[in-house]
Design an enzyme around this catalytic site. Structure first.
Site, PDB file in Angstrom:
ATOM      1  N   ASP A 197      42.229  91.920  21.668  1.00  0.00           N
ATOM      2  CA  ASP A 197      41.751  92.517  20.415  1.00  0.00           C
ATOM      3  C   ASP A 197      40.278  92.187  20.150  1.00  0.00           C
ATOM      4  O   ASP A 197      39.750  91.175  20.615  1.00  0.00           O
ATOM      5  CB  ASP A 197      42.581  92.014  19.232  1.00  0.00           C
ATOM      6  CG  ASP A 197      44.035  92.421  19.326  1.00  0.00           C
ATOM      7  OD1 ASP A 197      44.327  93.389  20.059  1.00  0.00           O
ATOM      8  OD2 ASP A 197      44.870  91.765  18.680  1.00  0.00           O
ATOM      9  N   LYS A 198      39.657  93.026  19.353  1.00  0.00           N
ATOM     10  CA  LYS A 198      38.255  92.842  18.986  1.00  0.00           C
ATOM     11  C   LYS A 198      37.993  91.436  18.459  1.00  0.00           C
ATOM     12  O   LYS A 198      37.035  90.773  18.875  1.00  0.00           O
ATOM     13  CB  LYS A 198      37.853  93.878  17.924  1.00  0.00           C
ATOM     14  CG  LYS A 198      36.442  93.705  17.381  1.00  0.00           C
ATOM     15  CD  LYS A 198      36.130  94.714  16.295  1.00  0.00           C
ATOM     16  CE  LYS A 198      34.737  94.478  15.721  1.00  0.00           C
ATOM     17  NZ  LYS A 198      34.413  95.459  14.645  1.00  0.00           N
TER      18      LYS A 198
END
Length: 299
Positions: A136-137
């Site tokens: 994830d970011k």
């Protein structure tokens, strides 16, 4: 590149767009867009979003590529832990999206890789060159990137067959009673918010092993080992057991105690077999400073 999915019995009589939303990382609105563009086929025939799928149906879909001009090499700070002619291991910083999509482009890990590496595999097309798996970011840590298609296929197969091992460390809200365990559920799109994932009755199997590293007064430092790789899997499972990841504003508490940019979740270890030499490879990445700073503040 064409993708293929065979409909399992539990998805019998699902609407096509709902089925794809539950079985891919695409949003329902994006799925409806590619269906409208005649990029989705059921048993080799064109379909619309209201098509009802049946057990053993073969669903094929294509994700349209963005223009290569959208993917410019950019000198974005990214640590390359290791690289050779076949692959590179990257320590991704928190806040950097892996590849373009859902309105994100221009400042991604892919842009950084195009600047730093001499070549990337082309299996995922121009949108995701070299990308074998994602994090994830706002999750930091290790991921492996393929430089050629042969390496890409080998690494992807290892992840699919669970022979590649991915270990994460996270700080969770509250104190876990169990020292270790296995969380096994089905994960799919949330019916309340389609941009989020959730534990659902009919979804994709998700299995996460966990092990307590250290207990604090109001928190637990925990190690997670993925057996499957669903979108937001650790964050969803942490919420499911009642101990969301600290700093996770999507799946955790709305009012966060610490001033964090994202969740305290870090991909700390990555193990796989080298696709050419067959040598076992293992890499570790230390906790980022912002993670260690929070640990130093709690009792």
């Amino acid at each position: 590149m064409q993708n293929k999915i065979i409909v399992e019995e539990k998805f019998n009589k699902f609407r096509l767009d709902v089925f794809l939303a539950e079985n891919t990382d695409m949003t329902r609105s994006f799925i409806q867009k590619i269906i409208k563009e005649d990029l989705v086929f059921v048993n080799g025939k064109s379909a619309d979003k209201k098509t009802v799928v049946k057990t053993f149906d073969e669903i094929c879909y294509q994700v349209p590529e963005v223009k290569t001009l959208d993917l410019e090499p950019k000198d974005i700070p990214v640590e390359i832990v290791y690289q050779d002619d076949d692959l590179a291991v990257i320590n991704k910083p928190q806040g950097l999206t892996v590849h373009a999509g859902n309105g994100t482009k221009g400042y991604t890990l892919v842009n950084a890789l195009l600047f730093k590496l001499d070549k990337l595999s082309g299996i995922n097309g121009v949108v995701r060159p070299g990308i074998v798996h994602r994090i994830d970011k706002n999750t930091s840590g290790l991921l492996v990137v393929a430089k050629n298609d042969k390496a890409h296929l080998s690494l992807a197969k290892q992840i699919e067959e669970k022979s590649a091992k991915r270990t994460y460390v996270a700080l969770l809200e509250g104190v876990l009673k169990e020292n270790s365990g296995v969380i096994e559920t089905e994960i799919g799109r949330s019916s309340k918010d389609r941009t989020k994932m959730a534990v659902v009755k009919v979804g994709r199997k998700a299995i996460t092993n966990f092990e307590v590293i250290k207990r604090y007064q109001n928190y637990t430092l925990c190690k997670f080992m993925l057996q499957t790789g669903r979108t937001h899997q650790i964050r969803v499972h942490a919420k499911y057991i009642g101990h969301p990841v600290v700093g996770d504003k999507e799946y955790g508490y709305k009012n966060q105690k610490f001033n964090l940019e994202g969740q305290l979740l870090h991909a700390c270890k990555l193990e796989f077999v080298h696709p050419t030499t067959s040598k076992k490879m293992a890499f570790e990445a230390p906790m980022p400073d912002y993670f260690k700073n929070v640990l130093s503040k709690i009792k």
